[in-house]
Design an enzyme around this catalytic site. Structure first.
Site, mmCIF file in Angstrom:
data_model
loop_
_atom_site.group_PDB
_atom_site.id
_atom_site.type_symbol
_atom_site.label_atom_id
_atom_site.label_comp_id
_atom_site.label_asym_id
_atom_site.label_seq_id
_atom_site.Cartn_x
_atom_site.Cartn_y
_atom_site.Cartn_z
ATOM 1 N N HIS A 195 15.214 -105.624 -38.365
ATOM 2 C CA HIS A 195 15.142 -106.350 -37.079
ATOM 3 C C HIS A 195 16.336 -106.960 -37.015
ATOM 4 O O HIS A 195 16.533 -107.991 -36.197
ATOM 5 C CB HIS A 195 14.007 -107.362 -36.991
ATOM 6 N N SER A 319 43.871 -97.184 -31.712
ATOM 7 C CA SER A 319 43.971 -97.814 -30.406
ATOM 8 C C SER A 319 45.298 -97.529 -29.817
ATOM 9 O O SER A 319 46.246 -97.717 -30.397
ATOM 10 C CB SER A 319 43.613 -99.146 -30.437
#
Length: 488
Positions: A195, A319
């Site tokens: 979770h 990038s």
């Protein structure tokens, strides 16, 4: 301003730019599928089926009185398939422009070649009138067949080849690569997250082994696929066969022919083979894809957490503006391609099992997307493999997260207390609640946890064992569990 029109329409360039990414940017990664699932491959398979049906009818003497084919003539017919080339593709396209029917174009092409073969055979001394033999044998080309008799067996052969010769080797290679990583990292402790929250520690190798094991199960299902075929006429009744030659055992002729092709005979169909086997196969491939997608997202997350470093120096630009970045593009590309693949596999599986009454043509258009569906899966396999190959584990980062989460040891401490309480030990009651009060909603360190352990009144041996426990050593049988992959 809007994009200006080109002086020359791009579609008129030579070579013409591709419309889809698989035939353009990613052609290299999926090129092996062209031999199995392109339009040319489909026509080559159709020619193969038509040739083998002609030879089967003659050698089985299904039509009494029909001329025989010599071994040399049979070899020459089969050579048409082996020698299938660009000239064949062009000629078939020219014939189809006249017939406006792809399977009929194959039939007419084969009639032309049969005449040439028999003519050469006569010149080499084969007895018999060439014209008579040619006319008689030509009528056995596509004899009693509907187009779907040719198409269903052709597609079965094409899909069988694509899966066995291309997709499965790629998938097995990826799983082998993942299993090797799992073995190398079997002992590297990892803070698990359930979770999204810190949870019981494991090892990186065990977590990769879980994914390798899941993928392997799906590969086993794909490997068990039965590739079905039928040859029983316009509505699956052998009507034309029986009327033409009432005395032949047409079911036996059909069964032995389909099995001769290397397929499993389907005895009960409408005009089409029902395609259920295809739906089953595509569901299994899609499930493999979904597990692979899970791997891609997990690896992306581990990279973002610093648990893996991407190997630099591969000539990649992360990038266009941030020089420090090395983006996990292989896993992101894999996610996208798996999603496209599954969208197509899902619609193939759901659409192909339905045909109105005895026949409609939805399957004809739908099956032309099989290559695209498997192509995106193969491309994803390539991307994931390259992504995994570009990773270095960073045990220090994993160790740092473990050392920052000592509260995960609340589980083993309360479990020891429960076991002692079950054996009648005093002072071990409400262990869960006591650990919850200590750990929930806050971080604790080693010193605080050890102090808590020593204040529980545990038997000396248990106290020392728990006091020595660390998040990095609380991995249970995780390293040992990786060995299950050895039994793949």
């Amino acid at each position: 301003m809007p994009l200006p029109a080109s002086r020359t329409p791009l579609a008129e360039l030579d070579p013409a730019p591709s419309l889809g990414a698989l035939d353009g940017r990613y052609r290299g990664a999926v090129a092996p599928l062209v031999d199995h699932l392109s339009e040319a491959a489909l026509n080559r398979a159709r020619l193969h089926v038509e040739v083998e049906w002609l030879i089967h009818l003659v050698t089985q003497e299904a039509v009494p009185g029909a001329p025989a084919l010599t071994e040399a003539e049979q070899a020459a017919l089969r050579a048409l398939v082996v020698d299938f080339d660009a000239a064949t593709v062009t000629e078939l396209a020219q014939i189809e422009a006249e017939t406006v029917h792809d399977v009929k174009a194959i039939e007419y092409f084969l009639r032309r070649r049969l005449a040439d073969i028999l003519q050469r055979s006569a010149q080499s001394g084969q007895p018999g009138d060439v014209a008579t033999r040619t006319a008689a044998l030509a009528e056995l080309i596509h004899f009693a067949c509907t187009s779907e008799d040719i198409n269903n067996t052709s597609y079965a052969l094409l899909v069988q080849g694509a899966i066995i010769e291309v997709w499965l080797p790629k998938a097995h290679g990826l799983v082998d690569q993942l299993a090797a990583m799992a073995g190398e990292l079997a002992d590297v402790p990892l803070l698990a997250h359930t979770h999204g929250q810190p949870a019981t520690p494991t090892t990186m190798g065990k977590e990769l082994a879980v994914l390798a094991h899941r993928l392997t199960r799906q590969l086993r299902r794909v490997e068990r696929c039965a590739y079905l075929g039928k040859l029983n006429g316009a509505t699956g009744t052998y009507g034309a066969h029986v009327e033409a030659v009432p005395g032949a055992d047409w079911q036996q002729v059909s069964r032995t022919f389909v099995e001769h092709l290397g397929l499993q005979w389907n005895p009960l169909t409408t005009q089409i083979e029902s395609h259920d086997w295809q739906a089953e196969l595509y569901a299994d491939v899609a499930r493999f894809n979904r597990i692979l997608h899970n791997l891609a997202t997990d690896m992306w997350t581990y990279i973002s957490m610093g648990y893996f470093a991407q190997v630099r120096g591969q000539g990649t630009v992360g990038s266009s503006t941030m020089p420090h970045k090395v983006n996990p593009i292989r896993f992101e590309n894999a996610e996208a391609n798996l999603e496209v693949s599954n969208a197509l596999l899902d619609v193939l599986a759901s659409t192909l099992v339905t045909s109105r009454l005895q026949r409609d043509l939805t399957d004809s258009s739908m099956q032309r997307n099989i290559g695209t569906a498997l192509g995106h899966s193969v491309l994803a396999l390539d991307n994931v493999g390259r992504g995994l190959a570009g990773l270095d584990a960073v045990p220090e980062a994993m160790a740092a997260d473990l050392d920052a989460n000592w509260e995960v040891l609340a589980e083993p401490i309360q479990s020891v207390m429960r076991a002692l309480a079950a054996r009648g030990a005093e002072g071990m009651s409400n262990p869960y609640e006591r650990l919850k009060e200590l750990t929930r909603g806050r971080r604790i360190g080693q010193a605080e946890l050890v102090e808590f352990v020593r204040g529980l009144g545990l038997p000396p041996q248990e106290e020392e064992r728990l006091a020595a426990l660390t998040p990095a050593t609380y991995v249970g049988l995780a390293p040992e569990l990786v060995r299950h992959l050895e039994q793949r």
